[in-house]
Design a protein around this motif. Structure first.
Motif, mmCIF file in Angstrom:
data_model
loop_
_atom_site.group_PDB
_atom_site.id
_atom_site.type_symbol
_atom_site.label_atom_id
_atom_site.label_comp_id
_atom_site.label_asym_id
_atom_site.label_seq_id
_atom_site.Cartn_x
_atom_site.Cartn_y
_atom_site.Cartn_z
ATOM 1 N N SER A 212 15.942 19.942 -11.970
ATOM 2 C CA SER A 212 16.599 18.850 -13.000
ATOM 3 C C SER A 212 17.756 18.346 -12.134
ATOM 4 O O SER A 212 18.801 19.173 -12.033
ATOM 5 N N GLY A 213 18.092 17.008 -12.252
ATOM 6 C CA GLY A 213 19.231 16.254 -11.625
ATOM 7 C C GLY A 213 19.972 15.943 -12.871
ATOM 8 O O GLY A 213 19.506 15.114 -13.725
ATOM 9 N N HIS A 214 21.296 15.944 -12.720
ATOM 10 C CA HIS A 214 22.272 15.544 -13.808
ATOM 11 C C HIS A 214 23.096 14.401 -13.106
ATOM 12 O O HIS A 214 24.013 15.011 -12.362
ATOM 13 N N ASN A 215 23.166 13.275 -13.519
ATOM 14 C CA ASN A 215 24.228 12.290 -13.074
ATOM 15 C C ASN A 215 25.159 12.302 -14.181
ATOM 16 O O ASN A 215 25.153 11.989 -15.249
ATOM 17 N N LEU A 216 26.288 12.992 -13.697
ATOM 18 C CA LEU A 216 27.576 13.144 -14.437
ATOM 19 C C LEU A 216 28.168 11.969 -15.340
ATOM 20 O O LEU A 216 28.762 12.180 -16.287
ATOM 21 N N ALA A 217 28.129 11.145 -14.595
ATOM 22 C CA ALA A 217 28.752 9.813 -15.036
ATOM 23 C C ALA A 217 28.084 9.248 -16.411
ATOM 24 O O ALA A 217 28.684 8.827 -17.366
ATOM 25 N N PHE A 218 26.937 9.057 -16.004
ATOM 26 C CA PHE A 218 25.783 8.431 -16.926
ATOM 27 C C PHE A 218 25.009 9.282 -17.868
ATOM 28 O O PHE A 218 24.417 8.891 -18.542
ATOM 29 N N GLN A 219 25.181 10.597 -17.609
ATOM 30 C CA GLN A 219 24.412 11.689 -18.371
ATOM 31 C C GLN A 219 22.833 11.381 -18.089
ATOM 32 O O GLN A 219 22.140 11.359 -19.275
ATOM 33 N N HIS A 220 22.472 10.677 -17.040
ATOM 34 C CA HIS A 220 21.220 10.599 -16.907
ATOM 35 C C HIS A 220 20.477 12.049 -16.581
ATOM 36 O O HIS A 220 20.905 12.852 -15.903
ATOM 37 N N PHE A 221 19.311 12.162 -16.660
ATOM 38 C CA PHE A 221 18.474 13.365 -16.393
ATOM 39 C C PHE A 221 17.427 12.789 -15.206
ATOM 40 O O PHE A 221 16.627 11.697 -15.724
ATOM 41 N N ASP B 188 13.934 14.875 -13.749
ATOM 42 C CA ASP B 188 13.112 15.775 -13.432
ATOM 43 C C ASP B 188 12.119 15.691 -12.393
ATOM 44 O O ASP B 188 11.302 14.820 -12.513
ATOM 45 N N ALA C 195 24.863 16.863 -10.300
ATOM 46 C CA ALA C 195 24.709 18.359 -10.438
ATOM 47 C C ALA C 195 23.140 18.563 -10.437
ATOM 48 O O ALA C 195 22.520 17.750 -11.203
#
Lengths: 208, 208
Positions: B48-57, B59, B194
Motif C-alpha cells: 500500500s502506497g500513501h501519498n502524504l500530500a494528497f492522501q491518495h492510496f 494498492d 510512505a
C-alpha cells in the motif's frame, strides 16, 4: 511523478488547515513522557489494512485526536484498580478518539475512543505497561507491555483471550507518525492481519 | 470477524502452493548474511502506497523473486568498480525481480529487476553499504547505507540527486516480511510518500 511530488512539498493546506511536514531536528532516545507528549494533537490518518490470508486491502481515512487526561480522572483510577496498579505510578494518561471512513462501506463511519495509561517500570522507564480501556483486537480493557527501542520506536505487545496485537509507532518528523499494527494468534505464532497508518498532524493556521 | 480469521489461519493454499505463516523460533540479532539468506525465495507482496500530500492510496499486488548471485558475476564486479569497492569485500550479492499490478491501472503490469550487493563495514558488519544496479526512487545505480538494529530491522538509507529513500525491512515470521519505505526530499527533511508491504513466502507443496 517524483518531481511533481517534490514541488508539492513544503507547506500546503488541507481542509483549511496549515500542514507542515518538515522535519525539525529533534533529539534521539525519546522517553515515554516525550513520546506521549509529542503525540498530543489532531492527526489525519491514512491507514491500509492487509488481510494476509486472502490478500484483501482495506483503505481507511480517519481523524484521530490525542489529548491529555488528568492522573486522578475517574477512568484512570478505575483502570489502575482493575490492574492492581498504584495510581501514583502512572505517567501521562491520554485519550484517543477516532472517526473514520473505510473504503469497504462508504456509509459506515466508525467512531470510538479509549483511555490509555502508561505505567513505566520503576528501574527501566523505557519499558512498562500500557493500560487501555478498550483494546485494539477486542473491545475489552487490556494491558500491554511497551518498550521504546534504540531507534525511538514505541513497541507494544498486548495479549487478548483469542488474539495478540503488536504495534510499532514512530515519528518520521515531529508532525508525521507511522504505525504498523499486527493481529496475531493468541500464542503469537501466526500473523492474521497487518496494517500501516501514516498520521499527519493537523495544525492551526496562524489566524485561528 | 476475528474468530473467522483465526479459523482460517494455519496452513492454507494460495494458487496451488502451500503457505505456512507460523512462526518458528529463530534467533535474534541477525547478521547481514542471515538477513539476505532468509530473504531468498519467491514472495507474494501486498503493498500500500500513501501519498502524504494528497492522501491518495495505491494498492499493489506483486510477486517478488530474490535469488543469490555469484560474487564474481559481471554485474557485481561492475557495481564494485563504479563505487570503488574491492570485489572481495562484498557478501551475498542477490537479485530482486518483481512483477506487479497496481489498482491505479488494471492493464499496467510493472516489471523490473535489480542487483543488490551488500558491503559490510570491516569493523562493524551490522552496518555497511548496499550497492544497487537500480534505485528505488530513481532508476540509476545507487549506494545506500544499511544497519541492522537491535530488533533485527534492516534499515537502509539511500540518497539520490533529487530525493532520499528510507527503508525498514523485518521478518514477522521466517515466511513473512514487512517493509516500510519512505521517499523523502533530498535533504531528508520532508516525507513525500510512505509505503508498506506485507510479503508472504510462497512455498512449494510436498508433491512439487
Amino acid at each position: 511523478m517524483l518531481s511533481s511530488s517534490l514541488r508539492s512539498l513544503g507547506k500546503f493546506f488541507i481542509e483549511g488547515r496549515l500542514l507542515v511536514i518538515l522535519r525539525n531536528k529533534f533529539s534521539k532516545k525519546m522517553n515515554i513522557d516525550e513520546f506521549v507528549q509529542n503525540s498530543f494533537g489532531r492527526w489525519k490518518s491514512q491507514r491500509s489494512g492487509h488481510n494476509l490470508a486472502f490478500q484483501h486491502f482495506e483503505d481507511v481515512l480517519s481523524t484521530i485526536d490525542i489529548t491529555p487526561v488528568a492522573s486522578d480522572d475517574n477512568a484512570v483510577l478505575a483502570l489502575c484498580k482493575l490492574s492492581n496498579i498504584l495510581p501514583e505510578s502512572v505517567t501521562n494518561p491520554f485519550k484517543m478518539e477516532w472517526e473514520g471512513q473505510s473504503d469497504w462501506d462508504d456509509d459506515e463511519i466508525t467512531k470510538g475512543s479509549c483511555i490509555l495509561v502508561p505505567v513505566p517500570d520503576r528501574e527501566t522507564p523505557n519499558t512498562g505497561q500500557l493500560l487501555r480501556s478498550q483494546g485494539y483486537a477486542e473491545t475489552i480493557a487490556a494491558t500491554g507491555r511497551y518498550r521504546i527501542t534504540e531507534d525511538d520506536v514505541f513497541f507494544l505487545e498486548t495479549t487478548y483471550d483469542r488474539a495478540a496485537a503488536e504495534e510499532r509507532i514512530w515519528f518520521g518528523t515531529p508532525n508525521l507518525r507511522f504505525r504498523v499494527s499486527l493481529i496475531k494468534t493468541s500464542d503469537g505464532q501466526g500473523v492474521l492481519t497487518a496494517s500501516f497508518a501514516s498520521e499527519i498532524r493537523l495544525m492551526k493556521t496562524p489566524s485561528e
